[in-house]
Design a protein around this motif. Structure first.
Motif, PDB file in Angstrom:
ATOM      1  N   ASP A 114     -12.891 -13.671 -13.254  1.00 34.69           N
ATOM      2  CA  ASP A 114     -12.302 -14.727 -12.342  1.00 34.69           C
ATOM      3  C   ASP A 114     -11.118 -16.071 -13.087  1.00 34.69           C
ATOM      4  OD1 ASP A 114     -14.557 -15.254  -9.798  1.00 34.69           O
ATOM      5  OD2 ASP A 114     -15.709 -15.144 -11.395  1.00 34.69           O
ATOM      6  N   VAL A 115     -10.105 -16.070 -12.778  1.00 36.07           N
ATOM      7  CA  VAL A 115      -9.591 -17.043 -13.476  1.00 36.07           C
ATOM      8  C   VAL A 115      -9.561 -18.173 -13.938  1.00 36.07           C
ATOM      9  CG1 VAL A 115      -8.907 -14.382 -14.180  1.00 36.07           C
ATOM     10  CG2 VAL A 115      -7.343 -16.141 -12.614  1.00 36.07           C
ATOM     11  N   GLY A 116      -8.791 -18.966 -14.725  1.00 36.24           N
ATOM     12  CA  GLY A 116      -7.568 -20.092 -14.526  1.00 36.24           C
ATOM     13  C   GLY A 116      -7.050 -20.571 -15.439  1.00 36.24           C
ATOM     14  N   LEU A 117      -6.466 -21.939 -15.855  1.00 30.34           N
ATOM     15  CA  LEU A 117      -5.246 -22.098 -16.363  1.00 30.34           C
ATOM     16  C   LEU A 117      -5.384 -23.103 -17.342  1.00 30.34           C
ATOM     17  CD1 LEU A 117      -2.490 -20.356 -16.910  1.00 30.34           C
ATOM     18  CD2 LEU A 117      -1.617 -22.286 -15.262  1.00 30.34           C
ATOM     19  N   THR A 118      -5.471 -22.847 -18.746  1.00 31.51           N
ATOM     20  CA  THR A 118      -5.392 -24.110 -19.629  1.00 31.51           C
ATOM     21  C   THR A 118      -3.995 -24.974 -19.802  1.00 31.51           C
ATOM     22  OG1 THR A 118      -4.185 -22.740 -21.806  1.00 31.51           O
ATOM     23  CG2 THR A 118      -6.285 -22.429 -21.109  1.00 31.51           C
ATOM     24  N   ALA A 119      -4.276 -26.180 -19.985  1.00 30.64           N
ATOM     25  CA  ALA A 119      -3.217 -26.703 -20.521  1.00 30.64           C
ATOM     26  C   ALA A 119      -2.479 -26.832 -21.199  1.00 30.64           C
ATOM     27  CB  ALA A 119      -4.251 -27.694 -21.269  1.00 30.64           C
ATOM     28  N   ASP A 120      -2.426 -25.582 -21.741  1.00 29.76           N
ATOM     29  CA  ASP A 120      -0.927 -24.299 -22.218  1.00 29.76           C
ATOM     30  C   ASP A 120      -0.625 -23.886 -22.107  1.00 29.76           C
ATOM     31  OD1 ASP A 120      -3.454 -23.778 -23.559  1.00 29.76           O
ATOM     32  OD2 ASP A 120      -2.192 -23.344 -25.493  1.00 29.76           O
ATOM     33  N   ASP A 121      -1.571 -23.521 -20.378  1.00 28.81           N
ATOM     34  CA  ASP A 121      -0.646 -22.158 -19.538  1.00 28.81           C
ATOM     35  C   ASP A 121      -1.299 -21.014 -19.669  1.00 28.81           C
ATOM     36  OD1 ASP A 121       0.338 -24.117 -17.523  1.00 28.81           O
ATOM     37  OD2 ASP A 121       1.990 -23.992 -18.926  1.00 28.81           O
ATOM     38  N   VAL A 122      -1.847 -20.765 -20.106  1.00 29.04           N
ATOM     39  CA  VAL A 122      -2.692 -19.308 -20.690  1.00 29.04           C
ATOM     40  C   VAL A 122      -3.599 -19.517 -19.812  1.00 29.04           C
ATOM     41  CG1 VAL A 122      -3.896 -17.707 -22.674  1.00 29.04           C
ATOM     42  CG2 VAL A 122      -2.074 -19.446 -23.598  1.00 29.04           C
ATOM     43  N   VAL A 123      -3.608 -18.320 -19.025  1.00 34.96           N
ATOM     44  CA  VAL A 123      -4.184 -17.374 -18.308  1.00 34.96           C
ATOM     45  C   VAL A 123      -5.805 -17.322 -19.251  1.00 34.96           C
ATOM     46  CG1 VAL A 123      -4.931 -16.641 -16.209  1.00 34.96           C
ATOM     47  CG2 VAL A 123      -2.993 -17.219 -16.577  1.00 34.96           C
ATOM     48  N   VAL A 124      -7.174 -17.963 -18.811  1.00 36.14           N
ATOM     49  CA  VAL A 124      -8.408 -16.842 -19.610  1.00 36.14           C
ATOM     50  C   VAL A 124      -9.560 -17.050 -18.437  1.00 36.14           C
ATOM     51  CG1 VAL A 124      -8.305 -18.613 -21.589  1.00 36.14           C
ATOM     52  CG2 VAL A 124      -8.683 -19.752 -19.293  1.00 36.14           C
ATOM     53  N   LEU A 125     -10.744 -16.845 -18.838  1.00 40.81           N
ATOM     54  CA  LEU A 125     -11.475 -16.348 -17.642  1.00 40.81           C
ATOM     55  C   LEU A 125     -12.398 -17.053 -17.740  1.00 40.81           C
ATOM     56  CD1 LEU A 125      -9.927 -13.840 -17.855  1.00 40.81           C
ATOM     57  CD2 LEU A 125     -12.168 -12.159 -17.708  1.00 40.81           C
ATOM     58  N   PRO A 170     -12.639 -29.652 -17.226  1.00 37.44           N
ATOM     59  CA  PRO A 170     -11.828 -29.020 -16.695  1.00 37.44           C
ATOM     60  C   PRO A 170     -10.441 -28.407 -17.600  1.00 37.44           C
ATOM     61  CG  PRO A 170     -11.306 -31.703 -15.855  1.00 37.44           C
ATOM     62  CD  PRO A 170     -12.388 -31.631 -17.250  1.00 37.44           C
ATOM     63  N   LEU A 171     -11.114 -27.033 -17.413  1.00 37.84           N
ATOM     64  CA  LEU A 171      -9.915 -25.993 -17.772  1.00 37.84           C
ATOM     65  C   LEU A 171      -8.982 -26.156 -18.278  1.00 37.84           C
ATOM     66  CD1 LEU A 171     -10.620 -23.874 -19.281  1.00 37.84           C
ATOM     67  CD2 LEU A 171      -9.884 -21.993 -17.239  1.00 37.84           C
ATOM     68  N   ARG A 172      -7.905 -27.001 -17.296  1.00 37.36           N
ATOM     69  CA  ARG A 172      -6.567 -27.188 -16.673  1.00 37.36           C
ATOM     70  C   ARG A 172      -6.574 -28.714 -18.211  1.00 37.36           C
ATOM     71  NH1 ARG A 172      -2.487 -26.150 -17.317  1.00 37.36           N
ATOM     72  NH2 ARG A 172      -0.747 -26.201 -15.249  1.00 37.36           N
ATOM     73  N   ASP A 173      -7.738 -28.979 -18.894  1.00 36.06           N
ATOM     74  CA  ASP A 173      -7.614 -29.903 -19.327  1.00 36.06           C
ATOM     75  C   ASP A 173      -7.272 -30.248 -21.271  1.00 36.06           C
ATOM     76  OD1 ASP A 173      -7.153 -32.252 -17.723  1.00 36.06           O
ATOM     77  OD2 ASP A 173      -8.869 -33.012 -17.855  1.00 36.06           O
ATOM     78  N   LEU A 174      -8.010 -28.826 -21.482  1.00 37.11           N
ATOM     79  CA  LEU A 174      -8.817 -28.263 -22.618  1.00 37.11           C
ATOM     80  C   LEU A 174      -7.233 -26.977 -22.640  1.00 37.11           C
ATOM     81  CD1 LEU A 174     -11.730 -27.711 -21.988  1.00 37.11           C
ATOM     82  CD2 LEU A 174     -10.690 -29.124 -23.048  1.00 37.11           C
TER      83      LEU A 174
END
Length: 308
Positions: A42-53, A83-87
């Motif tokens: 599974d992947v998500g996106l960080t606040a600095d637009d890096v795709v992480v698991l 939220p991952l998107r905030d970090l």
């Protein structure tokens, strides 16, 4: 791309969640050493637009723990639960993803999973680098979104995933998975050479569903085909013979998830599914062998960049 069609595929769920920490490089290396056709993660996106698991859109206290702020006085610390998107990636890198921390003593994975303290959450780029050394193993990349996300965020996320896969030359052996079928529409645009797997479960197949990108809920296989999916992946409770047959009549391979008990594995083999997603690749290998079916070769080469 399509499934191989030569055997029932063995997909390691979040690597090998029952055996090693989920969505981590050591977990993937262990699954590869056992032998799998595909790694699901599974992947998500960080606040600095890096795709992480990450399986969850927030850093889960079940699978991650804080170790300290990325800098003294960071107002976002502690990071677990946010939220991952905030970090940023730097903030995400500080958490320990190597030990499961269940709230109850009967957590099945805590009972069978070998902890590896100090393990970070990897980036998609790191996973691609690992798998670029292992030809033949497929990447099953689930993009974690919700129907309330704006279309622009769906596009941004899908494009970011596609860019990483393309940079490592693994697009053609990748499949993009999503419950939110808008991702599949965007995947057709940004990663046309990758597979597109329509995920369904009891939560998303209800009247008025917002997960199907406007498609009707009454015929999931037909709706998946209409949206441009190349495979259907139902939750085990939905994967009865009629659904398997209806999907395969439309030339949609069926990958059932998540199946961990040998008797259930045998039942889905009898249904004729094309792939089984499991937290225990070791168990499924034994079941496949017991039924005279081929299993994928273990990857034992010492070139793997992480320990197993």
């Amino acid at each position: 791309m399509t499934f191989t069609g030569e055997a029932v595929e063995l997909h390691g769920h979040r690597g090998a969640r029952g055996l090693r920490p989920e969505n981590t490089l050591p977990g993937f290396a262990h699954a590869l050493a056992l032998g799998v056709h595909a790694l699901e993660f599974d992947v998500g996106l960080t606040a600095d637009d890096v795709v992480v698991l990450s399986h969850d859109q927030v850093l889960s206290p079940l699978t991650t723990a804080d170790t300290g702020p990325v800098r003294p006085g960071d107002p976002l610390f502690p990071y677990v639960g946010r939220p991952l998107r905030d970090l940023t990636l730097a903030q995400v890198r500080t958490v320990d993803a190597g030990t499961r921390r269940p709230q109850h003593d009967d957590d099945p994975f805590a009972l069978t999973q070998l902890p590896i303290p100090g393990t970070p959450l990897p980036t998609l780029a790191e996973v691609c680098a690992l798998l670029s050394a292992v030809p033949g193993v497929h990447l099953a990349v689930e993009l974690k979104t919700d129907p309330d996300w704006p279309d622009t965020e769906i596009t941004r996320f899908t494009a970011a995933v596609a860019e990483v896969l393309e940079a490592f030359g693994v697009t053609a052996r990748s499949r993009l998975l999503a419950f939110d079928w808008r991702v599949l529409v965007e995947a057709r645009r940004y990663a046309p050479d990758a597979g597109r797997v329509a995920l369904i479960d009891r939560r998303t197949t209800v009247p008025g569903t917002l997960w199907f990108a406007g498609q009707p809920h009454t015929d999931p296989a037909g709706a998946a085909l209409d949206i441009g999916a190349t495979a259907l992946s139902p939750e085990w409770a939905l994967a009865g013979p009629s659904l398997v047959e209806s999907a395969q009549r439309l030339a949609l391979p069926v990958a059932v998830w998540t199946v961990n008990e040998p008797d259930d594995m045998t039942r889905y083999l009898a249904y004729g599914v094309d792939a089984i997603v499991t937290d225990y690749p070791d168990r499924l290998r034994l079941v496949l062998q017991a039924h005279g079916l081929p299993v994928p070769d273990p990857w034992l080469k010492t070139t793997l960049p992480v320990p197993n």
